[in-house]
Structures are given as C-alpha cells and as structure tokens.
Design an enzyme around this catalytic site. Structure first.
Site, PDB file in Angstrom:
ATOM      1  N   ASP A   1      19.117  24.432   2.875  1.00 11.86           N
ATOM      2  CA  ASP A   1      17.931  23.917   4.077  1.00 11.86           C
ATOM      3  C   ASP A   1      18.069  25.490   5.431  1.00 11.86           C
ATOM      4  O   ASP A   1      18.776  26.571   4.920  1.00 11.86           O
ATOM      5  CB  ASP A   1      18.570  22.623   4.445  1.00 11.86           C
ATOM      6  CG  ASP A   1      20.448  22.757   5.174  1.00 11.86           C
ATOM      7  OD1 ASP A   1      20.935  24.396   4.261  1.00 11.86           O
ATOM      8  OD2 ASP A   1      20.822  21.859   5.923  1.00 11.86           O
TER       9      ASP A   1
ATOM     10  N   ASP B   1      23.817  25.726   4.535  1.00 11.46           N
ATOM     11  CA  ASP B   1      25.053  24.527   4.140  1.00 11.46           C
ATOM     12  C   ASP B   1      24.826  23.412   2.660  1.00 11.46           C
ATOM     13  O   ASP B   1      25.349  22.303   2.272  1.00 11.46           O
ATOM     14  CB  ASP B   1      25.830  23.723   4.661  1.00 11.46           C
ATOM     15  CG  ASP B   1      24.694  22.737   5.734  1.00 11.46           C
ATOM     16  OD1 ASP B   1      23.649  22.856   5.740  1.00 11.46           O
ATOM     17  OD2 ASP B   1      25.436  22.165   7.125  1.00 11.46           O
ATOM     18  N   ARG B   2      22.954  22.771   2.992  1.00 12.10           N
ATOM     19  CA  ARG B   2      22.762  21.146   1.528  1.00 12.10           C
ATOM     20  C   ARG B   2      22.282  22.237   0.948  1.00 12.10           C
ATOM     21  O   ARG B   2      21.892  24.005   0.667  1.00 12.10           O
ATOM     22  CB  ARG B   2      21.689  20.843   2.370  1.00 12.10           C
ATOM     23  CG  ARG B   2      22.515  20.105   3.327  1.00 12.10           C
ATOM     24  CD  ARG B   2      21.347  18.802   3.878  1.00 12.10           C
ATOM     25  NE  ARG B   2      21.769  18.431   5.077  1.00 12.10           N
ATOM     26  CZ  ARG B   2      21.233  16.850   5.185  1.00 12.10           C
ATOM     27  NH1 ARG B   2      20.365  16.407   5.205  1.00 12.10           N
ATOM     28  NH2 ARG B   2      21.685  16.557   6.027  1.00 12.10           N
TER      29      ARG B   2
ATOM     30  N   LYS C   1      26.807  23.399  17.578  1.00 14.96           N
ATOM     31  CA  LYS C   1      28.199  23.206  17.028  1.00 14.96           C
ATOM     32  C   LYS C   1      29.698  23.772  17.141  1.00 14.96           C
ATOM     33  O   LYS C   1      29.892  24.922  17.466  1.00 14.96           O
ATOM     34  CB  LYS C   1      28.286  22.956  15.751  1.00 14.96           C
ATOM     35  CG  LYS C   1      28.972  22.154  15.085  1.00 14.96           C
ATOM     36  CD  LYS C   1      28.632  22.121  13.502  1.00 14.96           C
ATOM     37  CE  LYS C   1      28.732  22.557  12.215  1.00 14.96           C
ATOM     38  NZ  LYS C   1      28.574  22.439  11.133  1.00 14.96           N
TER      39      LYS C   1
ATOM     40  N   ARG D   1      18.988   4.412   7.444  1.00 14.58           N
ATOM     41  CA  ARG D   1      19.133   5.126   5.861  1.00 14.58           C
ATOM     42  C   ARG D   1      20.069   4.010   5.372  1.00 14.58           C
ATOM     43  O   ARG D   1      20.736   3.427   5.447  1.00 14.58           O
ATOM     44  CB  ARG D   1      20.159   6.602   5.674  1.00 14.58           C
ATOM     45  CG  ARG D   1      19.597   7.539   6.817  1.00 14.58           C
ATOM     46  CD  ARG D   1      19.798   8.383   6.134  1.00 14.58           C
ATOM     47  NE  ARG D   1      19.953  10.083   6.274  1.00 14.58           N
ATOM     48  CZ  ARG D   1      18.871  10.233   7.229  1.00 14.58           C
ATOM     49  NH1 ARG D   1      17.812   9.907   6.492  1.00 14.58           N
ATOM     50  NH2 ARG D   1      19.277  11.471   8.282  1.00 14.58           N
TER      51      ARG D   1
ATOM     52  N   LYS E   1      29.900  22.222   4.156  1.00 17.93           N
ATOM     53  CA  LYS E   1      29.919  22.144   2.848  1.00 17.93           C
ATOM     54  C   LYS E   1      28.320  23.317   2.619  1.00 17.93           C
ATOM     55  O   LYS E   1      28.453  23.862   3.288  1.00 17.93           O
ATOM     56  CB  LYS E   1      28.397  21.336   2.869  1.00 17.93           C
ATOM     57  CG  LYS E   1      27.312  20.672   3.791  1.00 17.93           C
ATOM     58  CD  LYS E   1      26.494  19.605   3.846  1.00 17.93           C
ATOM     59  CE  LYS E   1      25.489  19.200   4.877  1.00 17.93           C
ATOM     60  NZ  LYS E   1      25.740  19.200   6.180  1.00 17.93           N
TER      61      LYS E   1
ATOM     62  N   SER F   1      23.108  13.062   1.065  1.00 17.63           N
ATOM     63  CA  SER F   1      22.918  14.572   1.518  1.00 17.63           C
ATOM     64  C   SER F   1      22.881  15.426   1.300  1.00 17.63           C
ATOM     65  O   SER F   1      22.730  16.346   2.253  1.00 17.63           O
ATOM     66  CB  SER F   1      23.068  14.021   2.846  1.00 17.63           C
ATOM     67  OG  SER F   1      23.956  14.254   3.394  1.00 17.63           O
TER      68      SER F   1
ATOM     69  N   ASP G   1      19.613  26.078   7.638  1.00 13.38           N
ATOM     70  CA  ASP G   1      21.480  26.724   7.863  1.00 13.38           C
ATOM     71  C   ASP G   1      22.249  26.840   6.658  1.00 13.38           C
ATOM     72  O   ASP G   1      23.949  27.423   7.064  1.00 13.38           O
ATOM     73  CB  ASP G   1      22.311  25.987   8.988  1.00 13.38           C
ATOM     74  CG  ASP G   1      23.062  24.284   8.575  1.00 13.38           C
ATOM     75  OD1 ASP G   1      22.002  24.290   8.205  1.00 13.38           O
ATOM     76  OD2 ASP G   1      23.700  24.246   8.891  1.00 13.38           O
TER      77      ASP G   1
ATOM     78  N   SER H   1      20.680  22.760  11.369  1.00 16.71           N
ATOM     79  CA  SER H   1      20.704  22.199   9.746  1.00 16.71           C
ATOM     80  C   SER H   1      19.089  22.331   9.538  1.00 16.71           C
ATOM     81  O   SER H   1      18.082  23.303   9.573  1.00 16.71           O
ATOM     82  CB  SER H   1      21.083  20.929  10.159  1.00 16.71           C
ATOM     83  OG  SER H   1      21.037  19.902   8.476  1.00 16.71           O
TER      84      SER H   1
END
Ligand code: G16
Length: 542
Positions: free
Chosen positions: A276, A280-281, A125, A495, A375, A364, A278, A112
């Site tokens: 990001d 997804d963000r 994954k 966090r 995502k 996140s 990969d 990620s």
C-alpha cells in the site's frame, strides 16, 4: 535563530487508529501541522539531545511537512535527525531505523492506503523508541496537549536539500540523509534465504508485484529485481508519485484489480503481490487463488520455520479480534499462545517487546513479526517467497494442503464507506444497547449464541481497551463482527466481518460469499444496515 510563535489550539487533533489523518487542505490551515508536531514534542519527556527519525510515503505535502518537522526538531532540543533521501521512508523501514539506530522515536508522514494529492489525504504519526506506533498513553497526551497549546518553537532557516545523501547542520542539530532502502534490505537478507529465492527465480518462477505508485517501488525493485533476480518488470507501477497516479494505494481486490485479473488469467505469473501507500500492508495472490489476510497469517505461521529468521520456531501468534480464527488453529497445533487484540498495530507492541509473540497479523492486510514494530508488506511477500522456494509447490497447492490439514475458515469483510457519521454511530449504539437481548434470538435464519463488545486487557502492562467492536457468535460456530473504521477521513465506514469454520476438506474452491450467505443475511438483519444507512450493498467486499 529559534522563534517561539504564538498559536491557538485546534480541537480535532485526536490521533486515530494510526496517527492523525485528515485531508491535505485541513493540514494546510495556519499552524495546523506546527501545533500537532509541537504537541508531539511536548508529550515526550527526555527528548533533549536525542535522535529522531523522520520520513514519509512521498505523498503530496510530504516534503513541506518534513521541512517544518526538521526545523521544529532543531528548535526542540533534538541532537540528530535521520531522514530518508527525498523524505522517503516506508513505515516498516522507519520502524527499523528507529530500532537499529536506537533513536528516541520517529515521525512518519502517511495516510497509509488512502489516496494522495492536493485535496486527498495526509497523516502524521509518532512512533516510540521500540519502533512501534505510540501507545494510547502517549497519543492521549498528544491530544490533550493539542487542545491547550499556546506556542510552538521553530528554527528560522531555509529548506534543507534532502535529495543528497550525507550529513548537514541545521541550527546545531545534525541531519543525516540516508538511503531509505539500504538498512531495510539488509534486514530482509538476514531474515530470509535469499539464495533459495534466487534459485527459485533462476528456475523460471514468475511474479508480479504491484507497488501502486507508492513507497514500495524502490524497495521492491532493489530487493526483488536487483538482489533476488526476479525478471525486470516484475515490479509494476514502481515509480512513487505524490498522487499515486490518481489511484487508491490500497492493496485489496477492488483497488488492485489489474493485478487480480492478471492472476486469474490464463497467462498468470506464479505469484502476485502488492503493497500500500506506506508499504506496511500486503496482498497475496497465487495463480488462480486469492489468499485472505487471515489465511495468510495462518499459513505464514505454519511455515515460518522454513525461513532462517524463524527457524527456531515462534513464541506466540497475535491477531486482531476481527481477523479469522485460522491462526488460532495453527497456534494450537504448534502449542504456542494466541493473543486476540483490538484493531490497531499498536496493540501488538507490548506482546512483541515482551517476547510473547513472534508473528502478528490483521484481516486488514497487515502481517509482520518481531523484526520491526510495524506491519510489513514486503516482509510478508518475502516470507511467502521463502516458503515457496522451500516447498516448491504452487500457492494454490500450499493453501489447499493447509485447509485439508487445519480446516477452512471462510471469511469476508463488507465495508460501507462514507456513510453519515450520525446513523453509523446510532447503528453501533443500538447494537450495544441490544447486546443482552441478542442471545437466543433469530433475525433471519440463524440463532445467536452469545454477543459482546470486545474489551482487551493487555497481559503485559495491564491496560484496558473497551468498546473495540461488537462480536456476535451464532450457534454452529459462525461469527459476525461490527466496528467503525478508525482510519477514514470523510464520514464513517462501517465494517462487517463475517466468518464460519468448516472442519472438513470439502469445498476447497467454494466462494466465501456463497459459503457465508446466511451469515451475511443474518448480520444485515440484526444491525438493520439497509434501514439505517440506506445502503443496499457494501462498497467494498474483500
Ligand atoms: C491501520 C492500523 C492497522 C489497522 C487498520 C484498521 O492501518 O495500522 O493496525 O488494522 O488501521 O483500519 P480501520 O480502523 O480502518 O479498520 P494503516 O495501514 O491504515 O496504518
């Protein structure tokens, strides 16, 4: 020829929030990759004759692991594998391919937003046939298998050429090398009004997209520049590199600083975004305004009907527990359900599959919908563009209008990275032990109203997830949440999520750190962060 190779188990192959993530040298130990891949295959019933999708974010070690996974898939009964050219697939594109091609599942290679390179991070994954991260039932089975594995099966064969499109044979299994962008871009064209967005760019609208030398470079160039007509150069750092150019491909205000500074400057483009490692963000910044992921989810939900793919309205909204309550207010006004789930995209899968939620989001920097089961960074950017094209207002105007209408949820997250595991776990254990005595107490200036350890009861399959984070609600409506990251690869990351709701239209330009100063002080005092970790300030504030 298929070989059965004896092996001995490792005891640390427990998939975390998002698969198995370790440093590259860790993965390079003898049979480490093979053990884990075989453990995945052994945990999948009915894989014989099925199709598997394989791809990764292009980070260091991606190509080697793909070749191993292909040879092992051929030796474990799969009939077909679909691989992105060069071994590349963004995580949402892999999710889409699994669904579009009715594959049995997929193996996604990524760590990620973590850095890449010979001594940096790698990850493996497994995603199931719905295109989403394997549910805990499967990840638990994989972990259990990895602790008793005694052999793995692999085809003795040379490396395949993955740089040319087309199909090849690998020991009787068909390997189909596909363009990683094509199907994904077609899906985006179905969801969004590309004509309206093209029109927006034609009218002089400007944008900067930071691909962070990670997987979205080719996707963003094709979609934003080629198909939507954004100016050449809109995509920054668009060349995917195995070490992401030495940077951390994490689209937050620390690692996407260059973009942030540009968006706050005098000659800022109209819209700034990043994704990001990969893909997804997402990070969304308007000229002069950063949009927190929690606010972004709420805004997207309130405006999604402006995009063709969501014109029929939303069935429900789901957000992870630490995400702010901004989306809750939108759900309430729309009269649709709001689901609060533990951190981890896999918890949205059942809600999406059951048609209970259409939009999902996390603090996140993850936002997505039922179009895939991950995502999706570029999807969020395109939905924003669609909204901007329909409303013809600036990002700042849209955000301010939203706050005026719904009130504002001030929000910040403080991360303490790379702290020793023992004190981090002791801090959490101590908070848990003190939960019953917290209500009514005051450590600095605020009084705790109630406190609990978040537990989730999945409304679809009835499964339970416990100990998902300590929630402390203060009198007056503020909240602090504590949890340990499930994605780090060295030490522990604490966090601390802080928020407060302000119903009125005041303070539109107020700094959240200032608006939350008393909540921050109170949270630090309750948890004794300085005393327990020796840290006087967080490493990352977003
Ligand atoms: C992963 C999950 C996300 C989750 C995030 C939390 O993100 O896919 O659903 O929100 O981890 O990370 P942490 O446990 O560190 O707070 P990614 O982008 O790393 O796959």
């Amino acid at each position: 020829m298929i070989k059965t190779v004896p092996t001995t188990p490792y005891d640390d192959q427990k998939p975390g929030t998002s698969g198995l993530r370790k440093k590259v040298p860790h993965f390079q130990q003898p049979n480490y990759v093979e053990n884990f891949v075989q453990s995945i295959f052994d945990s999948l019933q009915g894989r014989d004759g099925q199709t598997l999708v394989i791809g990764g974010d292009g980070r260091y070690f991606n190509r080697e692991v793909i070749q191993i996974a292909l040879r092992m898939a051929a030796a474990n009964g799969f009939a077909r594998t679909i691989v992105g050219r060069g071994g590349i697939l963004s995580t949402p594109a892999a999710s889409n391919l699994i669904r579009a091609r009715a594959a049995f599942g997929g193996i996604i290679l990524s760590a990620s937003h973590n850095p890449g390179g010979p001594t940096e991070d790698f990850g493996i994954k497994y995603n199931a046939s719905n295109g989403g991260p394997a549910p805990e039932r499967i990840t638990e089975a994989i972990f259990a298998r990895s602790r008793e594995i005694a052999e793995y099966r692999i085809l003795a064969a040379a490396d395949l050429d993955l740089d040319a499109l087309g199909t090849r044979d690998l020991g009787g299994m068909t390997v189909e090398v596909v363009d990683p962008v094509e199907d994904y871009a077609a899906l985006m064209e179905r969801l969004f009004d590309f004509d309206a967005i093209r029109d927006l760019f034609r009218g002089g609208f400007t944008m900067a997209f930071d691909a962070m030398h990670a997987v979205t470079g080719p996707y963003a160039r094709e979609i934003l520049e080629n198909r939507l007509g954004a100016a050449a150069g809109t995509v920054m750092n668009g060349e995917p590199l195995p070490d992401f150019g030495g940077h951390h491909p994490d689209p937050n205000l620390v690692h996407a600083r260059e973009l942030y500074d540009r968006m706050m400057g005098d000659d800022a483009p109209d819209f700034g975004a990043a994704s990001d490692g990969d893909g997804d963000r997402n990070l969304i910044i308007g000229r002069g305004i950063f949009v927190t992921p929690s606010d972004s989810l709420a805004l997207l939900a309130a405006n999604a009907h402006l995009a063709p793919g969501y014109a029929g309205g939303l069935k429900g909204i789901a957000r992870s527990m630490p995400t702010s309550a901004a989306a809750d207010r939108v759900a309430e006004r729309l009269g649709i359900p709001l689901y609060e789930t533990p951190t981890g995209w896999k918890f949205f899968g059942n809600l999406l599959d059951a048609g209970r939620a259409t939009l999902c989001g996390e603090e996140s920097a993850g936002t997505g919908s039922d179009h895939v089961r991950e995502k999706d960074g570029l999807w969020a950017v395109l939905l924003w563009l669609n909204i901007l094209a329909a409303r013809r207002q600036s990002v700042k105007e849209i955000v301010h209008e939203h706050w005026r209408s719904f009130g504002r949820d001030y929000y910040t997250r403080h991360d303490y990275e790379g702290i020793d595991t023992a004190p981090a776990e002791a801090l959490m254990a101590d908070l848990r032990a003190r939960l019953p005595e917290l209500p009514g107490s005051t450590a600095a200036s605020m009084t705790v109203e109630r406190a609990d350890d978040f537990a989730y009861h999945d409304p679809v399959d009835g499964s339970e997830a416990r100990a998902q984070g300590i929630r402390i609600y203060f009198r007056g409506g503020a909240r602090a949440v504590f949890r340990l990251s499930g994605t780090g690869t060295s030490g522990a990351t604490l966090r601390v999520y802080l928020e407060r709701y302000a119903p009125g239209p005041d303070g539109l330009d107020r700094d959240p750190q200032e608006a939350l100063a008393d909540v921050i002080t109170e949270a630090n005092a309750i948890a004794g962060i300085r005393a327990r970790t020796g840290r006087t300030a967080p490493d990352v504030v977003t």
